[in-house]
Design a protein around this motif. Structure first.
Motif, PDB file in Angstrom:
ATOM      1  N   GLU A 235      33.876  50.557 -22.552  1.00  0.00           N
ATOM      2  CA  GLU A 235      34.919  51.379 -23.177  1.00  0.00           C
ATOM      3  C   GLU A 235      34.921  52.816 -22.669  1.00  0.00           C
ATOM      4  O   GLU A 235      35.894  53.555 -22.871  1.00  0.00           O
ATOM      5  CB  GLU A 235      34.766  51.364 -24.699  1.00  0.00           C
ATOM      6  CG  GLU A 235      33.499  52.036 -25.221  1.00  0.00           C
ATOM      7  CD  GLU A 235      32.261  51.143 -25.168  1.00  0.00           C
ATOM      8  OE1 GLU A 235      31.190  51.584 -25.618  1.00  0.00           O
ATOM      9  OE2 GLU A 235      32.382  49.989 -24.694  1.00  0.00           O
ATOM     10  N   ASP A 236      33.829  53.242 -22.014  1.00  0.00           N
ATOM     11  CA  ASP A 236      33.738  54.612 -21.492  1.00  0.00           C
ATOM     12  C   ASP A 236      34.230  54.743 -20.054  1.00  0.00           C
ATOM     13  O   ASP A 236      34.310  55.855 -19.525  1.00  0.00           O
ATOM     14  CB  ASP A 236      32.285  55.111 -21.551  1.00  0.00           C
ATOM     15  CG  ASP A 236      31.738  55.173 -22.961  1.00  0.00           C
ATOM     16  OD1 ASP A 236      32.532  55.455 -23.874  1.00  0.00           O
ATOM     17  OD2 ASP A 236      30.530  54.938 -23.140  1.00  0.00           O
TER      18      ASP A 236
ATOM     19  N   TYR B 296      38.884  59.201 -15.444  1.00  0.00           N
ATOM     20  CA  TYR B 296      39.779  60.334 -15.654  1.00  0.00           C
ATOM     21  C   TYR B 296      39.046  61.654 -15.467  1.00  0.00           C
ATOM     22  O   TYR B 296      39.556  62.574 -14.805  1.00  0.00           O
ATOM     23  CB  TYR B 296      40.393  60.280 -17.052  1.00  0.00           C
ATOM     24  CG  TYR B 296      41.229  61.500 -17.371  1.00  0.00           C
ATOM     25  CD1 TYR B 296      42.530  61.610 -16.884  1.00  0.00           C
ATOM     26  CD2 TYR B 296      40.696  62.559 -18.097  1.00  0.00           C
ATOM     27  CE1 TYR B 296      43.286  62.741 -17.130  1.00  0.00           C
ATOM     28  CE2 TYR B 296      41.449  63.676 -18.358  1.00  0.00           C
ATOM     29  CZ  TYR B 296      42.748  63.776 -17.874  1.00  0.00           C
ATOM     30  OH  TYR B 296      43.477  64.910 -18.106  1.00  0.00           O
ATOM     31  N   GLU B 297      37.853  61.788 -16.031  1.00  0.00           N
ATOM     32  CA  GLU B 297      37.090  63.036 -15.902  1.00  0.00           C
ATOM     33  C   GLU B 297      36.813  63.379 -14.454  1.00  0.00           C
ATOM     34  O   GLU B 297      36.919  64.528 -14.026  1.00  0.00           O
ATOM     35  CB  GLU B 297      35.778  62.926 -16.687  1.00  0.00           C
ATOM     36  CG  GLU B 297      35.951  62.940 -18.190  1.00  0.00           C
ATOM     37  CD  GLU B 297      34.654  62.676 -18.928  1.00  0.00           C
ATOM     38  OE1 GLU B 297      34.602  62.935 -20.134  1.00  0.00           O
ATOM     39  OE2 GLU B 297      33.687  62.204 -18.293  1.00  0.00           O
TER      40      GLU B 297
ATOM     41  N   SER C  87      29.791  62.425 -15.680  1.00  0.00           N
ATOM     42  CA  SER C  87      30.327  61.547 -16.727  1.00  0.00           C
ATOM     43  C   SER C  87      29.217  60.645 -17.253  1.00  0.00           C
ATOM     44  O   SER C  87      28.271  60.305 -16.535  1.00  0.00           O
ATOM     45  CB  SER C  87      31.472  60.688 -16.178  1.00  0.00           C
ATOM     46  OG  SER C  87      32.572  61.490 -15.800  1.00  0.00           O
TER      47      SER C  87
ATOM     48  N   LEU D 100      46.736  57.203 -16.847  1.00  0.00           N
ATOM     49  CA  LEU D 100      45.804  58.245 -17.277  1.00  0.00           C
ATOM     50  C   LEU D 100      46.398  59.650 -17.236  1.00  0.00           C
ATOM     51  O   LEU D 100      45.741  60.602 -17.653  1.00  0.00           O
ATOM     52  CB  LEU D 100      44.537  58.204 -16.400  1.00  0.00           C
ATOM     53  CG  LEU D 100      43.759  56.879 -16.387  1.00  0.00           C
ATOM     54  CD1 LEU D 100      42.499  57.020 -15.540  1.00  0.00           C
ATOM     55  CD2 LEU D 100      43.403  56.432 -17.801  1.00  0.00           C
TER      56      LEU D 100
ATOM     57  N   ALA E 199      44.058  49.744 -18.042  1.00  0.00           N
ATOM     58  CA  ALA E 199      42.810  50.260 -18.602  1.00  0.00           C
ATOM     59  C   ALA E 199      41.934  49.126 -19.116  1.00  0.00           C
ATOM     60  O   ALA E 199      40.712  49.115 -18.919  1.00  0.00           O
ATOM     61  CB  ALA E 199      43.116  51.261 -19.719  1.00  0.00           C
TER      62      ALA E 199
ATOM     63  N   THR F 256      32.892  51.321 -12.657  1.00  0.00           N
ATOM     64  CA  THR F 256      33.385  52.686 -12.468  1.00  0.00           C
ATOM     65  C   THR F 256      33.752  52.963 -11.019  1.00  0.00           C
ATOM     66  O   THR F 256      34.815  53.515 -10.722  1.00  0.00           O
ATOM     67  CB  THR F 256      32.329  53.708 -12.926  1.00  0.00           C
ATOM     68  OG1 THR F 256      31.931  53.416 -14.268  1.00  0.00           O
ATOM     69  CG2 THR F 256      32.878  55.124 -12.859  1.00  0.00           C
TER      70      THR F 256
ATOM     71  N   THR G  75      37.182  54.126 -18.287  1.00  0.00           N
ATOM     72  CA  THR G  75      38.425  54.818 -17.928  1.00  0.00           C
ATOM     73  C   THR G  75      38.329  56.311 -18.231  1.00  0.00           C
ATOM     74  O   THR G  75      38.898  57.132 -17.497  1.00  0.00           O
ATOM     75  CB  THR G  75      39.632  54.213 -18.670  1.00  0.00           C
ATOM     76  OG1 THR G  75      39.346  54.131 -20.068  1.00  0.00           O
ATOM     77  CG2 THR G  75      39.941  52.836 -18.135  1.00  0.00           C
ATOM     78  N   LYS G  76      37.622  56.673 -19.284  1.00  0.00           N
ATOM     79  CA  LYS G  76      37.419  58.092 -19.580  1.00  0.00           C
ATOM     80  C   LYS G  76      36.643  58.760 -18.452  1.00  0.00           C
ATOM     81  O   LYS G  76      36.973  59.872 -18.020  1.00  0.00           O
ATOM     82  CB  LYS G  76      36.679  58.258 -20.902  1.00  0.00           C
ATOM     83  CG  LYS G  76      36.392  59.710 -21.260  1.00  0.00           C
ATOM     84  CD  LYS G  76      35.597  59.820 -22.553  1.00  0.00           C
ATOM     85  CE  LYS G  76      35.238  61.284 -22.854  1.00  0.00           C
ATOM     86  NZ  LYS G  76      34.397  61.400 -24.071  1.00  0.00           N
TER      87      LYS G  76
ATOM     88  N   GLN H 231      38.167  48.102 -17.757  1.00  0.00           N
ATOM     89  CA  GLN H 231      37.036  48.119 -18.680  1.00  0.00           C
ATOM     90  C   GLN H 231      36.382  46.751 -18.848  1.00  0.00           C
ATOM     91  O   GLN H 231      35.153  46.656 -18.925  1.00  0.00           O
ATOM     92  CB  GLN H 231      37.500  48.640 -20.042  1.00  0.00           C
ATOM     93  CG  GLN H 231      37.892  50.111 -20.039  1.00  0.00           C
ATOM     94  CD  GLN H 231      38.589  50.518 -21.324  1.00  0.00           C
ATOM     95  OE1 GLN H 231      39.217  49.711 -21.990  1.00  0.00           O
ATOM     96  NE2 GLN H 231      38.495  51.789 -21.673  1.00  0.00           N
TER      97      GLN H 231
ATOM     98  N   SER I 186      40.426  63.962 -12.531  1.00  0.00           N
ATOM     99  CA  SER I 186      41.140  65.155 -13.017  1.00  0.00           C
ATOM    100  C   SER I 186      40.423  66.430 -12.633  1.00  0.00           C
ATOM    101  O   SER I 186      41.041  67.483 -12.477  1.00  0.00           O
ATOM    102  CB  SER I 186      41.322  65.085 -14.534  1.00  0.00           C
ATOM    103  OG  SER I 186      40.070  65.087 -15.206  1.00  0.00           O
TER     104      SER I 186
END
Length: 435
Positions: A420-421, A427-428, A414, A112, A22, A283, A423-424, A26, A431
């Motif tokens: 910092e955003d 995942y969004e 997203s 993740l 991660a 990303t 990996t989130k 990032q 997933s």
């Protein structure tokens, strides 16, 4: 354990200390990697080595200089005299951990908590599996005799009866074949009227008056069950029927190749400055690696757009910047044409990823982009908004898409405001398709 083993162990420790995945996604240098070879920086562990005391000051462990063979003085090295030596052209073999996309995908799943299962599309081979299916016709060699025997045995258990027990009922005083037959039917004994008549006629007059009532007979005589008869006498006859016959044939297993095409769309208009472009690259690049590792065959299409769209090479994709306006629908129109011509939905899994700062021409999102997203069949549509310096008033594209597709299970939106955003966001996106 020798020195060689020690060195190998130090290399293993170094690999264990590579950057967290991660953290690498990032903040790491993604540009050091190739599409099929991902380089994860290792936090360096100094390897053990012997050092020579140039000033010959002695010390613990020096030993007696008169004992043993001299090893000679060290030769001058570049830089010893204060001058710079020629730079080396070989890199160390322990400053990067290399992984292929398949390993990267597995590690990202673990990192993740993803559970994406690729779908096979194109059938490339059909093979015969186990004989698990049956049909009513087939060659004698495939007759499922075991199944046929079981069906016949079930019928025997359902239809069989104890003939001696029925003959005892014929001995009730005042009863004839009709009364015995009716009694047998009430007892669910599958006996025919003709069999009762034939066996009743064979009885003597004394045998027909053995019992005063049926209640007396039933209290004195216990019928033998079919299962008990089989245990004592074995099976003399199993009533097979034609409809019991089943023929086994092998299950046909289709091996499907897992093909995927990923369409990456990027806004290159004047508002997409360097920080926004970097967030798009941070990303999209791991998404490309991940899907390459998940699928047997991965193809990528890169589309840049301002007010118009054009196809570019991957090497150009993240660096382009134009000075024009923005019309996102132009990219979707080009993507639809490419997918229709080169990557039919029947044969290819499709991912359509777009990114930008959410600025778009007036009404283009609602009137053009949303209908195009609905029109293009895909495993997943995603839009990534990059706004590291605060959102512009007219940057509404992501919100409009998210609002329209709020109930859709194949659209993800997203927001990436900084590294910092990232990996989130990944995942969004992934997933959403996994669910």
């Amino acid at each position: 354990m020798g020195l060689r083993d020690d060195l190998e162990r130090y290399r293993e420790v170094g690999e264990e200390r590579r950057e967290d995945l991660a953290e690498f996604i990032q903040y790491g240098d993604l540009g050091q990697s190739l599409p099929d070879e991902i380089h994860i920086p290792i936090k360096i562990v100094d390897l053990p080595e012997f050092r020579y005391d140039q000033r010959d000051r002695g010390g613990v462990g020096q030993g007696n200089p008169d004992v043993g063979d001299p090893v000679g003085q060290p030769q001058p090295q570049p830089g010893d005299d204060g001058e710079e030596g020629d730079p080396g052209d070989e890199s160390g073999d322990h400053d990067y951990y290399e992984m292929d996309p398949e390993e990267f995908a597995q590690e990202l799943d673990d990192e993740l908590g993803l559970e994406l299962e690729p779908k096979g599309k194109e059938v490339i081979e059909e093979t015969e599996g186990d004989f698990t299916d049956v049909t009513k016709t087939g060659p004698d060699s495939t007759l499922d005799f075991e199944r046929m025997f079981k069906e016949g045995l079930k019928r025997k258990l359902a239809m069989d009866f104890d003939p001696n027990y029925v003959r005892e009922a014929m001995g009730v005083e005042g009863w004839g074949p009709d009364e015995v037959f009716q009694w047998a039917r009430k007892k669910s004994l599958t006996v025919s009227k003709r069999w009762v008549e034939e066996n009743y006629d064979a009885l003597s007059a004394d045998e027909r008056t053995k019992w005063e009532s049926i209640e007396e007979m039933e209290s004195r005589v216990t019928p033998m069950s079919t299962a008990q008869k089989i245990r004592e006498e074995g099976i003399r006859h199993v009533p097979f029927r034609r409809e019991d016959e089943r023929y086994r044939y092998p299950e046909i297993i289709e091996e499907r190749e897992k093909n995927v095409v990923v369409v990456n769309i990027r806004d290159v208009s004047g508002s997409m400055r360097e920080k926004k472009r970097e967030l798009v690259e941070r990303t999209f690049t791991p998404l490309d690696w991940y899907l390459t590792g998940k699928y047997d065959n991965a193809e990528f299409v890169y589309i840049a757009h301002d007010a118009e769209a054009w196809r570019v090479e991957q090497s150009e994709f993240f660096g382009i910047r134009s000075g024009g306006g923005t019309k996102i629908s132009s990219a979707y129109e080009l993507a639809a044409a490419i997918l229709e011509e080169e990557f039919p939905w029947a044969d290819w899994n499709r991912y359509v990823f777009a990114a930008g700062d959410s600025e778009n021409s007036r009404n283009d999102t609602e009137e053009n982009v949303v209908p195009m997203m609905e029109k293009i069949p895909a495993n997943l549509h995603a839009y990534v908004e990059t706004q590291p310096e605060g959102k512009a008033i007219n940057a509404t594209h992501a919100e409009e898409v998210e609002r329209h597709f709020a109930e859709a299970d194949n659209v993800a939106v997203s927001y990436v405001n900084g590294p910092e955003d990232v990996t989130k966001a990944i995942y969004e996106i992934l997933s959403t398709e996994a669910e």
